[in-house]
Design a protein around this motif. Structure first.
Motif, short mmCIF file in Angstrom:
data_model
loop_
_atom_site.label_atom_id
_atom_site.label_comp_id
_atom_site.label_asym_id
_atom_site.label_seq_id
_atom_site.Cartn_x
_atom_site.Cartn_y
_atom_site.Cartn_z
N MET A 387 0.85 -1.19 0.00
CA MET A 387 0.00 0.00 0.00
C MET A 387 0.88 1.23 0.00
N GLN A 388 0.39 2.28 -0.63
CA GLN A 388 1.14 3.53 -0.72
C GLN A 388 0.16 4.69 -0.72
N VAL A 389 0.45 5.67 0.10
CA VAL A 389 -0.35 6.90 0.17
C VAL A 389 0.60 8.05 -0.09
N GLY A 432 7.70 17.84 -3.52
CA GLY A 432 7.33 18.63 -2.34
C GLY A 432 6.23 18.01 -1.52
N GLY A 433 5.79 16.84 -1.88
CA GLY A 433 4.76 16.17 -1.10
C GLY A 433 5.35 15.18 -0.11
N PHE A 434 4.55 14.19 0.22
CA PHE A 434 4.99 13.19 1.20
C PHE A 434 4.44 11.83 0.78
N ARG A 435 5.24 10.78 1.04
CA ARG A 435 4.85 9.44 0.62
C ARG A 435 5.03 8.46 1.78
N VAL A 436 4.04 7.60 1.95
CA VAL A 436 4.09 6.53 2.95
C VAL A 436 3.88 5.22 2.21
N SER A 437 4.83 4.29 2.34
CA SER A 437 4.75 2.99 1.66
C SER A 437 4.94 1.88 2.68
N ALA A 438 4.19 0.79 2.49
CA ALA A 438 4.30 -0.37 3.37
C ALA A 438 4.04 -1.64 2.57
#
Length: 447
Positions: A387-389, A432-438
């Motif tokens: 998953m990635q947001v 310039g954003g942000f990423r969360v990956s798991a």
């Protein structure tokens, strides 16, 4: 060292005797034996002096000095046995010979040395008895069998040598066995103390882990719902007079989110209560300390109950991610959901972890990048689910919704993912954003 052991050591130091004696009563016993042996040898010195043709007082003094050697039997048992062998021809020192052989056999001396000295004493006693018995038979003129003198000599030599040696060997072996058992008991006591310390450390670790888990659950449940409620409340305040229908819709959304938050909190509190009751029953059956129940036992039981609740299908899963995205859209966020691969059944813990990661990532966007476009990607792979947001830069720069933040969101997500053997990565993007990956293994939690 325990208090009892300290008292025993203190008492042992008080009872310690003079010189080489460990206890005072041992010194008194050896002194008494030496006194009796000196009297015996002194009386036997009279007949020895007359037979040797020396003054009687000199024979008495010789006997007293010889018998007094028994005083050093614990320190130098070899000397006592050698002196007793040396005076065997003078027919004195029977008590000294018996006690000396016993002490030597009970000591830590090598067995070959004990056997050699015992053999010397046996031979010496046999020779003296043989000569003395033969002289007595010749002086009395009694007609006896030719085996009489050798038989009497063997019986006397064996009777004065074998019993003290065998008794001494038995007592020495028993003493060594008791010392071995005592050392083993001390070693076991130390091991039990170490095990108790380790158990306390494990209990403290379990309490810490359980507090962290509860804090993480509370954060995930409360932060997202309340953040959405705050955003909708702000929108409600802004449109209450201008657009009443929209205000009514926002108010209904706030109510729905509040009810959902209360439902999840109620489920969590129910898990904790069931864990506490299970721990109390276990402590009652085991007879354990009551004060340990609300700390370590409740934490472990709550974790077990939480796992059981997850296995039973309680709580959100990946099927609820679409509804979660829909709730974020209702706040005005632009959220795109992309699903790759064919969905399949996962362990419940994996589904809950995936849901919580997406939930917390959307909450962070709502808090720190209001107005930014968000892309949620969910990929079902062969042996894992990813998953990635990712959100872009917010409109008009990095806006902040003014919601409080404890800085625990990313930490909680990382803990959840790594606990299942997965991989978690987060950081800023080049845009310039942000990423969360798991990435979560689809069967890791079940194992």
């Amino acid at each position: 060292m325990t208090t009892t052991g300290a008292h025993q050591d203190t008492a042992g130091m008080r009872a310690r005797g003079p010189w080489w004696w460990e206890r005072r009563r041992s010194a008194v016993l050896d002194g008494g034996l030496a006194f009796v042996s000196a009297l015996e040898c002194g009386l036997e010195g009279i007949s020895f002096a007359r037979a040797a043709g020396v003054p009687v007082p000199l024979g008495v003094v010789f006997g007293l000095l010889t018998g007094s050697v028994l005083l050093v039997r614990r320190r130098w048992p070899f000397a006592v046995v050698l002196v007793s062998i040396a005076v065997t021809s003078a027919e004195m020192g029977y008590l000294m010979s018996l006690v000396g052989l016993y002490t030597l056999a009970a000591s830590e001396a090598p067995r070959r040395v004990i056997g050699s000295l015992a053999g010397m004493s046996l031979v010496g006693t046999f020779i003296v008895t043989f000569v003395r018995t033969r002289q007595n038979v010749a002086d009395t003129g009694v007609d006896v069998h030719q085996w009489y003198v050798p038989m009497v000599s063997v019986v006397m030599a064996a009777g004065l040598t074998a019993p003290p040696v065998l008794l001494g060997m038995y007592v020495g072996a028993r003493r060594r066995l008791m010392e071995s058992l005592r050392e083993r008991a001390d070693s076991l006591e130390q091991e039990l103390s170490l095990l108790a310390d380790r158990a306390e450390q494990r209990a403290e670790w379990a309490r810490t882990e359980e507090r962290t888990r509860i804090a993480r659950e509370m954060h995930d449940v409360v932060a997202h719902r309340v953040s959405l409620m705050v955003v909708h409340a702000a929108a409600l305040q802004a449109v209450a007079l201008k657009d009443p229908p929209k205000a009514v819709k926002n108010a209904a959304l706030v109510g729905d989110m509040g009810r959902q938050a209360l439902t999840e909190l109620r489920e969590m509190l129910g898990v904790l209560r069931s864990g506490e009751s299970v721990a109390a029953r276990q402590a009652g059956r085991a007879g354990g300390a009551v004060e340990a129940v609300p700390l370590a036992a409740v934490g472990l039981a709550a974790a077990s109950a939480a796992a059981a609740a997850a296995a039973a299908g309680e709580g959100p899963g990946m099927a609820d991610i679409e509804a979660l995205v829909g709730q974020s859209r209702e706040t005005g966020m632009v959220v795109e959901l992309s699903v790759l691969g064919e969905s399949r059944a996962y362990p419940r813990v994996v589904e809950q972890t995936a849901y919580r990661v997406v939930q917390e990532a959307l909450t962070n966007v709502l808090k720190h990048a209001a107005g930014a476009k968000v892309v949620v990607r969910l990929a079902h792979r062969e042996a894992e689910v990813a998953m990635q947001v990712e959100n872009g830069p917010s409109d008009g720069g990095a806006q902040d919704a003014g919601l409080p933040s404890g800085g625990n969101g990313l930490v909680g997500m990382r803990e959840r993912v790594t606990a299942l053997g997965g991989v978690f990565v987060s950081g800023e993007t080049d845009a310039g954003g942000f990423r969360v990956s798991a990435v979560l293994p689809d069967r890791g939690a079940a194992a």
